[in-house]
Structure formats: structure tokens, C-alpha cells
Design a protein around this motif. Structure first.
Motif, PDB file in Angstrom:
ATOM      1  N   ASP A  19     -30.451 -57.253 -40.387  1.00 10.88           N
ATOM      2  CA  ASP A  19     -29.435 -56.748 -41.310  1.00 10.88           C
ATOM      3  C   ASP A  19     -29.576 -55.243 -41.467  1.00 10.88           C
ATOM      4  O   ASP A  19     -30.662 -54.696 -41.342  1.00 10.88           O
ATOM      5  CB  ASP A  19     -29.609 -57.452 -42.673  1.00 10.88           C
ATOM      6  CG  ASP A  19     -28.357 -57.344 -43.525  1.00 10.88           C
ATOM      7  OD1 ASP A  19     -27.289 -57.012 -42.979  1.00 10.88           O
ATOM      8  OD2 ASP A  19     -28.454 -57.598 -44.740  1.00 10.88           O
ATOM      9  N   GLY A  20     -28.455 -54.589 -41.733  1.00  6.96           N
ATOM     10  CA  GLY A  20     -28.493 -53.160 -42.041  1.00  6.96           C
ATOM     11  C   GLY A  20     -28.002 -52.249 -40.926  1.00  6.96           C
ATOM     12  O   GLY A  20     -28.145 -51.025 -41.026  1.00  6.96           O
ATOM     13  N   ARG A  23     -25.321 -49.933 -42.500  1.00  8.07           N
ATOM     14  CA  ARG A  23     -25.875 -48.913 -43.401  1.00  8.07           C
ATOM     15  C   ARG A  23     -26.687 -47.867 -42.633  1.00  8.07           C
ATOM     16  O   ARG A  23     -26.688 -46.694 -42.970  1.00  8.07           O
ATOM     17  CB  ARG A  23     -26.753 -49.585 -44.478  1.00  8.07           C
ATOM     18  CG  ARG A  23     -25.934 -50.144 -45.622  1.00  8.07           C
ATOM     19  CD  ARG A  23     -26.731 -51.087 -46.468  1.00  8.07           C
ATOM     20  NE  ARG A  23     -26.864 -52.391 -45.824  1.00  8.07           N
ATOM     21  CZ  ARG A  23     -27.593 -53.386 -46.298  1.00  8.07           C
ATOM     22  NH1 ARG A  23     -28.289 -53.225 -47.402  1.00  8.07           N
ATOM     23  NH2 ARG A  23     -27.627 -54.536 -45.668  1.00  8.07           N
ATOM     24  N   ARG A  70     -14.877 -59.650 -41.256  1.00  6.19           N
ATOM     25  CA  ARG A  70     -14.920 -58.184 -41.112  1.00  6.19           C
ATOM     26  C   ARG A  70     -13.657 -57.678 -40.415  1.00  6.19           C
ATOM     27  O   ARG A  70     -12.886 -58.461 -39.877  1.00  6.19           O
ATOM     28  CB  ARG A  70     -16.176 -57.797 -40.338  1.00  6.19           C
ATOM     29  CG  ARG A  70     -17.422 -58.223 -41.099  1.00  6.19           C
ATOM     30  CD  ARG A  70     -18.675 -57.698 -40.470  1.00  6.19           C
ATOM     31  NE  ARG A  70     -19.833 -58.100 -41.262  1.00  6.19           N
ATOM     32  CZ  ARG A  70     -21.039 -57.587 -41.143  1.00  6.19           C
ATOM     33  NH1 ARG A  70     -21.250 -56.641 -40.258  1.00  6.19           N
ATOM     34  NH2 ARG A  70     -22.030 -58.006 -41.899  1.00  6.19           N
TER      35      ARG A  70
HETATM   36 MG    MG Z   1     -25.347 -56.969 -43.584  1.00  2.48          MG
END
Ligand code: MG
Ligand code: IPE
Ligand code: IPE
Length: 240
Positions: A19-20, A23, A70
Motif C-alpha cells: 500500500d502507498g 502517496r 478508481r
Molecule cells: Mg492504498
């Protein structure tokens, strides 16, 4: 293996919620899609690191049944990355004696992606090193519902009856049949939720949350997770 790892028990099966990516990119003023690209490089490196450490099974969450929500731009970019990395992964798998398996409902993908997946699985199936399991269009609830449907079909055809059902038989209908349950689950970027990952299989798995974004995950982070795993007391409901 370095000294630090020498006295460690290496978990047989490590599952990862990577995850990430988004970001990581946003923090650098880059589009999210570049985060996914970088994330693919990290997947490749992690496969090699896991094989080097003697991990037997590595399962990564590549795309969830919820990720279709998404933007079409992001979903499209992820599909393009699958196409490209499928070919690269075949090379990495062959070089490192890695066997690739897929879990999830592949029916929703374009035909060429499914063909790429089939080729990757077929051409690596006799490899004897790490088993690398990729979860795509995967959702724990979806997997359980698909298993129940197959069980009901087998019941309709007289192949199974209610008396035969037990946890072992149920597990054999899941996408992960023949794969042991994960010993260690790692989620990157600090989030503490399952996001519909391996709901049945994680019943007694140890959790480790890494603070870094997925593209920054590396061998050091993997070793930190394994070290934390070694400090856990796995009781499985019993008393020690
Ligand atoms: Mg995520
Ligand atoms: C993980 O990174 C990759 C996928 C879910 C496909 P994210 O895309 O979820 O990145 P964040 O969580 O938005 O930063
Ligand atoms: C989980 O990450 C799915 C994958 C890593 C493929 P998400 O980023 O989709 O999860 P949420 O939305 O934060 O729960």
C-alpha cells in the motif's frame, strides 16, 4: 545470510498488502501512476529478497475487487503495468526458480492479460523454489462466495454432501487450495486494515505494519518484519 538473520525463524508464508504507491508519488509531486510503476519494481526486488531468505510462499495483493472503483485512467494504467510486468516477471521467475500462482477472479480481465497470466503460471509451474502468489481482482469475500458456488454445484451433482463439509474440505475450494495459511502479514504505509485480503486464511496470522510506502520497502524492511515475527508468541488459542 547476515548475522542478524542467522538465529531467526524465517516464516514459511509471508503475505503482503502493498500500500502507498499513490502517496509515494504524490509526496514527490508525481502522478499516482508513477507510484504504481515504482511499486512494480519493488515487487520484483521483494520476490528476489524473499527467495534469498528462504521464504517458501510470498503472496502479494496486486489489485482488489474494490480497486475497480478508481478512475478509469488509474485502472487503465494498472492494466498496462500488468501486461508489461507479466513478461518481466517470467524472466525474474525463471532466473530465481520461482513458481508463480494467481488467486482472484481473472474473468474480468482482458483476454491478452489472462493469456499472459496463463503463460506465466504454465511456464513456471515446475520451478521448485519460492512460490509467488499474486492476488489480482481478488477479494476475500468474493473468493469465499465463489467457493460456496462451486460447493453447491458439486452438491447438485452428488459429488459432495453436507456431512463431508469441514474446514479442510472448505479450504480446498478456495483459490488458495494447496497453499498453507500465511504466517506473517505485512502491510505498508501504516494502515491497519485488511481491505478484504485473505479473510479466511489470515485467521491466525501475525500482523506487521511497516510505516514506509510500498515503493520504499526493501530487504531491510523485510528483515525488520521477520525480526518482529520472531518476537511473537503464537499460541493459536492454547496456553503455553
Ligand atoms: Mg492504498
Ligand atoms: C497500492 O497503492 C496499490 C494498489 C492498491 C493497486 P495505492 O494505490 O493504494 O496507494 P495509496 O494507498 O493511494 O497511497
Ligand atoms: C488494498 O489497498 C488493495 C491492494 C493493495 C491491491 P487499498 O489501497 O485498495 O485499500 P484501502 O482502500 O486503503 O482500504
Amino acid at each position: 545470510m547476515d548475522d542478524k538473520m542467522q538465529n531467526m525463524v524465517v516464516p514459511e508464508h509471508v503475505a503482503i498488502i502493498l500500500d502507498g504507491n499513490g502517496r509515494w508519488a504524490q509526496k514527490r509531486g508525481l502522478p499516482r501512476n508513477l507510484g504504481h510503476k515504482e511499486g512494480c519494481v519493488t515487487v520484483e526486488k521483494t520476490v528476489e529478497d524473499a527467495a534469498r531468505l528462504g521464504i517458501k510462499y510470498l503472496t502479494v495483493y496486486g489489485f482488489s475487487t474494490e480497486n475497480w472503483k478508481r478512475s478509469s485512467d488509474e485502472v487503465g494504467a494498472l492494466m498496462q503495468l500488468f501486461r508489461y510486468y507479466m513478461v518481466r516477471l517470467l524472466k525474474v521467475a525463471k532466473k530465481n526458480n520461482v513458481r508463480v500462482k494467481m488467486i482472484g477472479d481473472l474473468e474480468r480481465f482482458d483476454r491478452d492479460i489472462v493469456e499472459g497470466i496463463d503463460k506465466l503460471v504454465r511456464e513456471t509451474r515446475d520451478n521448485t523454489g519460492l512460490t509467488f502468489v499474486i492476488a489480482v481482482n481478488y477479494g476475500g469475500r468474493d473468493e469465499i462466495v465463489r467457493a460456496v458456488k462451486r460447493i453447491m454445484q458439486d452438491a447438485d451433482n452428488g459429488k459432495i454432501s453436507s456431512g463431508d463439509m469441514c474446514e479442510k474440505v472448505f479450504s480446498s475450494y478456495l483459490d488458495t487450495a494447496d497453499i498453507p495459511d500465511p504466517d506473517l502479514l505485512i502491510r505498508t504505509s501504516g494502515e491497519m486494515r485488511l481491505s478484504n485480503y485473505l479473510l479466511w486464511q489470515l485467521a491466525y496470522t501475525e500482523f506487521y505494519i511497516a510505516d514506509c510506502y510500498w515503493p520504499d520497502f526493501n530487504m531491510d524492511e523485510l528483515k525488520k518484519a521477520i525480526s518482529a515475527y520472531n518476537s511473537r508468541d503464537r499460541r493459536f488459542g492454547g496456553v503455553k
